[in-house]
Design a protein around this motif. Structure first.
Motif, PDB file in Angstrom:
ATOM      1  N   SER A  51       0.699  -1.074   0.166  1.00 13.90           N
ATOM      2  CA  SER A  51       0.004   0.040   0.067  1.00 13.90           C
ATOM      3  C   SER A  51       0.889   1.215   0.029  1.00 13.90           C
ATOM      4  O   SER A  51       0.536   2.188  -0.598  1.00 13.90           O
ATOM      5  N   VAL A  52       1.953   1.225   0.503  1.00 17.64           N
ATOM      6  CA  VAL A  52       3.075   2.368   0.573  1.00 17.64           C
ATOM      7  C   VAL A  52       3.439   2.844  -0.785  1.00 17.64           C
ATOM      8  O   VAL A  52       3.694   3.835  -1.170  1.00 17.64           O
ATOM      9  N   PHE A  53       3.335   2.055  -1.810  1.00 19.75           N
ATOM     10  CA  PHE A  53       3.730   2.053  -3.294  1.00 19.75           C
ATOM     11  C   PHE A  53       2.480   2.771  -3.982  1.00 19.75           C
ATOM     12  O   PHE A  53       2.771   3.340  -5.003  1.00 19.75           O
ATOM     13  N   LYS A  54       1.346   2.940  -3.294  1.00 13.17           N
ATOM     14  CA  LYS A  54       0.260   3.540  -4.058  1.00 13.17           C
ATOM     15  C   LYS A  54      -0.139   5.034  -3.801  1.00 13.17           C
ATOM     16  O   LYS A  54      -0.616   5.714  -4.557  1.00 13.17           O
ATOM     17  N   GLN A  55       0.854   5.457  -2.800  1.00  9.99           N
ATOM     18  CA  GLN A  55       0.662   6.952  -2.467  1.00  9.99           C
ATOM     19  C   GLN A  55       2.151   7.710  -3.085  1.00  9.99           C
ATOM     20  O   GLN A  55       2.925   6.966  -3.317  1.00  9.99           O
ATOM     21  N   ALA A  56       1.805   8.978  -3.148  1.00  5.20           N
ATOM     22  CA  ALA A  56       3.110   9.750  -3.442  1.00  5.20           C
ATOM     23  C   ALA A  56       4.129   9.694  -2.358  1.00  5.20           C
ATOM     24  O   ALA A  56       3.690   9.682  -1.146  1.00  5.20           O
ATOM     25  N   PHE A  57       5.550   9.750  -2.743  1.00  5.36           N
ATOM     26  CA  PHE A  57       6.400   9.229  -1.742  1.00  5.36           C
ATOM     27  C   PHE A  57       7.098  10.512  -1.163  1.00  5.36           C
ATOM     28  O   PHE A  57       7.746  11.316  -2.001  1.00  5.36           O
ATOM     29  N   LYS A  58       6.635  10.980   0.075  1.00  3.07           N
ATOM     30  CA  LYS A  58       7.365  12.259   0.556  1.00  3.07           C
ATOM     31  C   LYS A  58       7.736  11.780   2.167  1.00  3.07           C
ATOM     32  O   LYS A  58       7.347  11.876   2.945  1.00  3.07           O
ATOM     33  N   PRO A  59       9.269  11.436   1.763  1.00  7.17           N
ATOM     34  CA  PRO A  59       9.768  10.930   2.900  1.00  7.17           C
ATOM     35  C   PRO A  59      10.284  11.802   4.005  1.00  7.17           C
ATOM     36  O   PRO A  59      10.624  13.012   3.677  1.00  7.17           O
ATOM     37  N   LYS A  60      10.272  11.051   5.007  1.00  9.14           N
ATOM     38  CA  LYS A  60      11.001  11.894   6.264  1.00  9.14           C
ATOM     39  C   LYS A  60      11.764  11.043   6.982  1.00  9.14           C
ATOM     40  O   LYS A  60      11.450  10.102   7.578  1.00  9.14           O
ATOM     41  N   VAL A  61      13.257  11.191   6.639  1.00  9.11           N
ATOM     42  CA  VAL A  61      14.241  10.723   6.973  1.00  9.11           C
ATOM     43  C   VAL A  61      14.810  10.628   8.453  1.00  9.11           C
ATOM     44  O   VAL A  61      14.979  11.841   8.937  1.00  9.11           O
ATOM     45  N   SER A  62      14.898   9.643   9.188  1.00  9.75           N
ATOM     46  CA  SER A  62      15.487   9.601  10.490  1.00  9.75           C
ATOM     47  C   SER A  62      16.612   8.475  10.524  1.00  9.75           C
ATOM     48  O   SER A  62      16.563   7.450  10.119  1.00  9.75           O
ATOM     49  N   LEU A  63      17.800   9.113  11.027  1.00  6.95           N
ATOM     50  CA  LEU A  63      19.074   8.198  10.764  1.00  6.95           C
ATOM     51  C   LEU A  63      19.484   8.303  12.224  1.00  6.95           C
ATOM     52  O   LEU A  63      20.054   9.273  12.859  1.00  6.95           O
ATOM     53  N   GLU A  91       3.529  13.203   5.614  1.00  8.71           N
ATOM     54  CA  GLU A  91       2.348  13.685   5.912  1.00  8.71           C
ATOM     55  C   GLU A  91       1.651  12.794   6.956  1.00  8.71           C
ATOM     56  O   GLU A  91       0.759  13.298   7.643  1.00  8.71           O
ATOM     57  N   THR A  92       1.511  11.538   6.622  1.00  8.87           N
ATOM     58  CA  THR A  92       0.703  10.583   7.279  1.00  8.87           C
ATOM     59  C   THR A  92       1.479   9.874   8.604  1.00  8.87           C
ATOM     60  O   THR A  92       0.822   9.478   9.254  1.00  8.87           O
ATOM     61  N   GLY A  93       2.697   9.994   8.465  1.00 10.01           N
ATOM     62  CA  GLY A  93       3.640   9.362   9.481  1.00 10.01           C
ATOM     63  C   GLY A  93       3.706   7.891   9.363  1.00 10.01           C
ATOM     64  O   GLY A  93       4.457   7.224   9.993  1.00 10.01           O
ATOM     65  N   THR A  94       3.044   7.336   8.381  1.00  9.91           N
ATOM     66  CA  THR A  94       3.000   5.915   7.881  1.00  9.91           C
ATOM     67  C   THR A  94       4.528   5.536   7.879  1.00  9.91           C
ATOM     68  O   THR A  94       5.198   6.052   7.071  1.00  9.91           O
ATOM     69  N   ALA A  95       5.069   4.484   8.275  1.00 14.52           N
ATOM     70  CA  ALA A  95       6.409   3.700   8.080  1.00 14.52           C
ATOM     71  C   ALA A  95       6.527   3.234   6.623  1.00 14.52           C
ATOM     72  O   ALA A  95       5.459   2.666   6.195  1.00 14.52           O
ATOM     73  N   SER A  96       7.263   3.856   5.952  1.00 10.69           N
ATOM     74  CA  SER A  96       7.742   3.386   4.382  1.00 10.69           C
ATOM     75  C   SER A  96       8.574   2.205   4.715  1.00 10.69           C
ATOM     76  O   SER A  96       8.360   1.208   4.134  1.00 10.69           O
ATOM     77  N   PHE A  97       9.738   2.375   5.327  1.00 10.34           N
ATOM     78  CA  PHE A  97      10.667   1.301   5.522  1.00 10.34           C
ATOM     79  C   PHE A  97      11.704   1.550   6.739  1.00 10.34           C
ATOM     80  O   PHE A  97      11.794   2.713   7.090  1.00 10.34           O
ATOM     81  N   LEU A  98      12.223   0.645   6.900  1.00  9.94           N
ATOM     82  CA  LEU A  98      13.572   0.577   8.018  1.00  9.94           C
ATOM     83  C   LEU A  98      14.577  -0.294   7.416  1.00  9.94           C
ATOM     84  O   LEU A  98      14.466  -1.276   6.994  1.00  9.94           O
ATOM     85  N   ALA A  99      15.609   0.509   7.466  1.00 10.77           N
ATOM     86  CA  ALA A  99      16.840  -0.105   6.900  1.00 10.77           C
ATOM     87  C   ALA A  99      18.192  -0.150   7.868  1.00 10.77           C
ATOM     88  O   ALA A  99      18.405   0.778   8.362  1.00 10.77           O
TER      89      ALA A  99
END
Length: 180
Positions: A51-63, A91-99
């Protein structure tokens, strides 16, 4: 000929060959070599796919970046650079990925002790390992179907200096607390 020069000088002055040998002996006591670079641990999670691929990718990166070192033998050390990159939708705070990558190296270090050894293990060795960790994180993210995550270079010398300053402040605060 060298004997003639030595005889003419009365034998008290070292010859150029002797001086070069002494300098080589001093340098041979200091040994630093990178023996192996390897990935100690690696992890990639995309908990909200597909589902994460269906929305526009607006990342907030935490390193998060950490280093550690372990003495393996008399003159052998393992240094680990751990990189954790968590990307959420801005925008939503939904997790995209963790590496997560633990990039490690085995180093043979001899003739360096005390604060100089600490700085070598805490700053110099991580500087050598970080480019490999950056590439590994970027590769993981690409394989996960996301745009590249190109991490900026890191100044481990500055991180080491900050850590030492923090440790000194904590030690001073502990001394003041014990004095009261």
């Amino acid at each position: 000929m060298a004997e003639e020069n030595n005889t003419q000088q009365g034998g008290s002055q070292p010859t150029n060959a002797q001086q070069a040998g002494a300098q080589a002996g001093e340098k041979s006591q200091l040994k630093f070599s990178l023996q192996r670079i390897y990935v100690k641990d690696i992890s990639f999670e995309a908990p909200n796919s597909p589902s994460v691929f269906k929305q526009a990718f607006k990342p907030k990166v935490s390193l998060d970046l950490n280093t550690s070192s372990t003495k393996i033998a008399d003159d052998q050390y393992e240094v680990v650079v751990k990189v954790t990159a968590q990307v959420n939708d801005n925008e939503t705070g939904t997790a995209s990925f963790l590496a997560e990558v633990e990039q490690a190296g085995l180093f043979r270090i001899a003739g360096i002790e005390g604060a100089q050894l600490d700085q070598t293990l805490g700053a110099f060795c991580p500087n050598l390992l970080f480019p490999y960790a950056r590439e590994c994180v970027d590769s993981l993210v690409n394989r996960g179907g996301f745009p590249p995550l190109m991490l900026a270079p890191v100044n481990f010398e500055a991180m080491y200096a900050q850590r030492k300053q923090r440790e000194a402040q904590q030690a001073q605060a502990a001394q003041e607390e014990n004095a009261q």
